[in-house]
Design a protein around this motif. Sequence first.
Motif, PDB file in Angstrom:
ATOM      1  N   ILE A   1       0.871  -1.166   0.000  1.00 30.52           N
ATOM      2  CA  ILE A   1       0.000   0.000   0.000  1.00 30.52           C
ATOM      3  C   ILE A   1       0.911   1.221   0.000  1.00 30.52           C
ATOM      4  N   LEU A   2       0.678   2.109  -0.946  1.00 25.38           N
ATOM      5  CA  LEU A   2       1.439   3.347  -1.013  1.00 25.38           C
ATOM      6  C   LEU A   2       0.479   4.505  -0.785  1.00 25.38           C
ATOM      7  N   VAL A   3       0.903   5.480   0.007  1.00 26.05           N
ATOM      8  CA  VAL A   3       0.147   6.711   0.173  1.00 26.05           C
ATOM      9  C   VAL A   3       1.064   7.839  -0.277  1.00 26.05           C
ATOM     10  N   LEU A   4       0.606   8.552  -1.298  1.00 29.15           N
ATOM     11  CA  LEU A   4       1.441   9.571  -1.910  1.00 29.15           C
ATOM     12  C   LEU A   4       0.753  10.930  -1.883  1.00 29.15           C
ATOM     13  N   LEU A   5       1.565  11.963  -1.717  1.00 29.41           N
ATOM     14  CA  LEU A   5       1.109  13.322  -1.899  1.00 29.41           C
ATOM     15  C   LEU A   5       1.360  13.644  -3.371  1.00 29.41           C
ATOM     16  N   VAL A   6       0.365  14.242  -4.033  1.00 30.45           N
ATOM     17  CA  VAL A   6       0.421  14.443  -5.466  1.00 30.45           C
ATOM     18  C   VAL A   6       0.255  15.922  -5.794  1.00 30.45           C
ATOM     19  N   LYS A   7       1.116  16.421  -6.648  1.00 32.08           N
ATOM     20  CA  LYS A   7       0.962  17.793  -7.132  1.00 32.08           C
ATOM     21  C   LYS A   7      -0.192  17.813  -8.131  1.00 32.08           C
ATOM     22  N   VAL A   8      -1.051  18.809  -7.996  1.00 34.35           N
ATOM     23  CA  VAL A   8      -2.238  18.926  -8.834  1.00 34.35           C
ATOM     24  C   VAL A   8      -2.243  20.313  -9.460  1.00 34.35           C
ATOM     25  N   ASN A   9      -2.745  20.412 -10.666  1.00 32.34           N
ATOM     26  CA  ASN A   9      -2.849  21.696 -11.357  1.00 32.34           C
ATOM     27  C   ASN A   9      -4.326  22.023 -11.565  1.00 32.34           C
ATOM     28  N   ASN A  10      -4.824  23.018 -10.812  1.00 32.14           N
ATOM     29  CA  ASN A  10      -6.229  23.426 -10.880  1.00 32.14           C
ATOM     30  C   ASN A  10      -7.194  22.249 -10.720  1.00 32.14           C
ATOM     31  N   GLY A  11      -6.901  21.391  -9.743  1.00 33.72           N
ATOM     32  CA  GLY A  11      -7.785  20.277  -9.431  1.00 33.72           C
ATOM     33  C   GLY A  11      -7.658  19.090 -10.351  1.00 33.72           C
ATOM     34  N   LYS A  12      -6.675  19.077 -11.222  1.00 32.93           N
ATOM     35  CA  LYS A  12      -6.497  17.972 -12.166  1.00 32.93           C
ATOM     36  C   LYS A  12      -5.112  17.361 -12.018  1.00 32.93           C
ATOM     37  N   LEU A  13      -5.056  16.037 -12.204  1.00 37.03           N
ATOM     38  CA  LEU A  13      -3.773  15.348 -12.151  1.00 37.03           C
ATOM     39  C   LEU A  13      -2.886  15.784 -13.307  1.00 37.03           C
ATOM     40  N   ILE A  14      -1.601  15.788 -13.040  1.00 33.21           N
ATOM     41  CA  ILE A  14      -0.601  16.111 -14.053  1.00 33.21           C
ATOM     42  C   ILE A  14      -0.133  14.790 -14.659  1.00 33.21           C
TER      43      ILE A  14
ATOM     44  N   GLU B   1       7.212  16.710 -18.207  1.00 36.53           N
ATOM     45  CA  GLU B   1       8.162  17.819 -18.338  1.00 36.53           C
ATOM     46  C   GLU B   1       9.339  17.685 -17.379  1.00 36.53           C
ATOM     47  N   GLY B   2       9.426  16.592 -16.623  1.00 36.46           N
ATOM     48  CA  GLY B   2      10.543  16.363 -15.721  1.00 36.46           C
ATOM     49  C   GLY B   2      10.380  16.947 -14.334  1.00 36.46           C
ATOM     50  N   GLU B   3       9.163  17.340 -13.976  1.00 41.07           N
ATOM     51  CA  GLU B   3       8.881  17.955 -12.680  1.00 41.07           C
ATOM     52  C   GLU B   3       8.394  16.882 -11.691  1.00 41.07           C
ATOM     53  N   LYS B   4       8.923  16.915 -10.465  1.00 39.95           N
ATOM     54  CA  LYS B   4       8.493  15.975  -9.428  1.00 39.95           C
ATOM     55  C   LYS B   4       7.024  16.242  -9.095  1.00 39.95           C
ATOM     56  N   ILE B   5       6.176  15.188  -9.173  1.00 44.50           N
ATOM     57  CA  ILE B   5       4.747  15.391  -8.933  1.00 44.50           C
ATOM     58  C   ILE B   5       4.156  14.427  -7.900  1.00 44.50           C
ATOM     59  N   ARG B   6       4.931  13.468  -7.420  1.00 43.51           N
ATOM     60  CA  ARG B   6       4.451  12.558  -6.387  1.00 43.51           C
ATOM     61  C   ARG B   6       5.567  12.302  -5.385  1.00 43.51           C
ATOM     62  N   ILE B   7       5.168  12.195  -4.113  1.00 41.33           N
ATOM     63  CA  ILE B   7       6.124  11.865  -3.055  1.00 41.33           C
ATOM     64  C   ILE B   7       5.408  11.024  -2.008  1.00 41.33           C
TER      65      ILE B   7
ATOM     66  N   SER C   1       1.782  21.001   4.008  1.00 37.09           N
ATOM     67  CA  SER C   1       2.614  22.203   3.844  1.00 37.09           C
ATOM     68  C   SER C   1       4.005  21.866   3.319  1.00 37.09           C
ATOM     69  N   LYS C   2       4.629  20.820   3.821  1.00 37.36           N
ATOM     70  CA  LYS C   2       5.954  20.428   3.309  1.00 37.36           C
ATOM     71  C   LYS C   2       5.854  19.976   1.856  1.00 37.36           C
ATOM     72  N   GLY C   3       4.787  19.239   1.552  1.00 35.70           N
ATOM     73  CA  GLY C   3       4.607  18.762   0.174  1.00 35.70           C
ATOM     74  C   GLY C   3       4.474  19.909  -0.806  1.00 35.70           C
ATOM     75  N   LYS C   4       3.706  20.926  -0.449  1.00 39.55           N
ATOM     76  CA  LYS C   4       3.555  22.081  -1.355  1.00 39.55           C
ATOM     77  C   LYS C   4       4.911  22.750  -1.578  1.00 39.55           C
ATOM     78  N   ARG C   5       5.722  22.853  -0.519  1.00 38.38           N
ATOM     79  CA  ARG C   5       7.059  23.461  -0.675  1.00 38.38           C
ATOM     80  C   ARG C   5       7.956  22.593  -1.538  1.00 38.38           C
ATOM     81  N   ILE C   6       7.882  21.273  -1.360  1.00 42.56           N
ATOM     82  CA  ILE C   6       8.695  20.359  -2.165  1.00 42.56           C
ATOM     83  C   ILE C   6       8.354  20.508  -3.639  1.00 42.56           C
TER      84      ILE C   6
END
Length: 141
Positions: free
Chosen positions: A64-77, A85-91, A133-138
Amino acid sequence: MLAGVEVFRMENIIRTALGQFLFLEEEKGFATPIIKKDIWITRLTYLKRDIGIEIELDLRDFDILVLLVKVNNGKLIKGYYVSNEGEKIRIHIEEIVGTNIKNQVKIKTKNDFQKQLSYQANLLYENFHDIESKGKRIFMD
């Protein structure tokens, strides 16, 4: 017949996961999760405008993995750990919290999923503000 039993068990695991992570909808402002099922892996993706939480249930690897995901205007990247584009989007949340989840609850049988789900839901709940908060900064780096 065996395939039907496997699906039934995965449905129970999904139902359990939805219950364990219900606080994301009820308390943290996430939308009802998007559920994506493959043969062995099911993903529950909870989205807000700028951040998401993804729970990956993997019956093949008993993980089981639980990941924080970067989202753009409510949509997955597009992409998985890294965008097209080479940008980190999951941690993994364990990276943010600084713990090794695999050492806490080992999954040896499908029944261990419930214990692992409970552990990870509690970890996310208790550390949510810090994780968010840490995820948004990452993701800004």
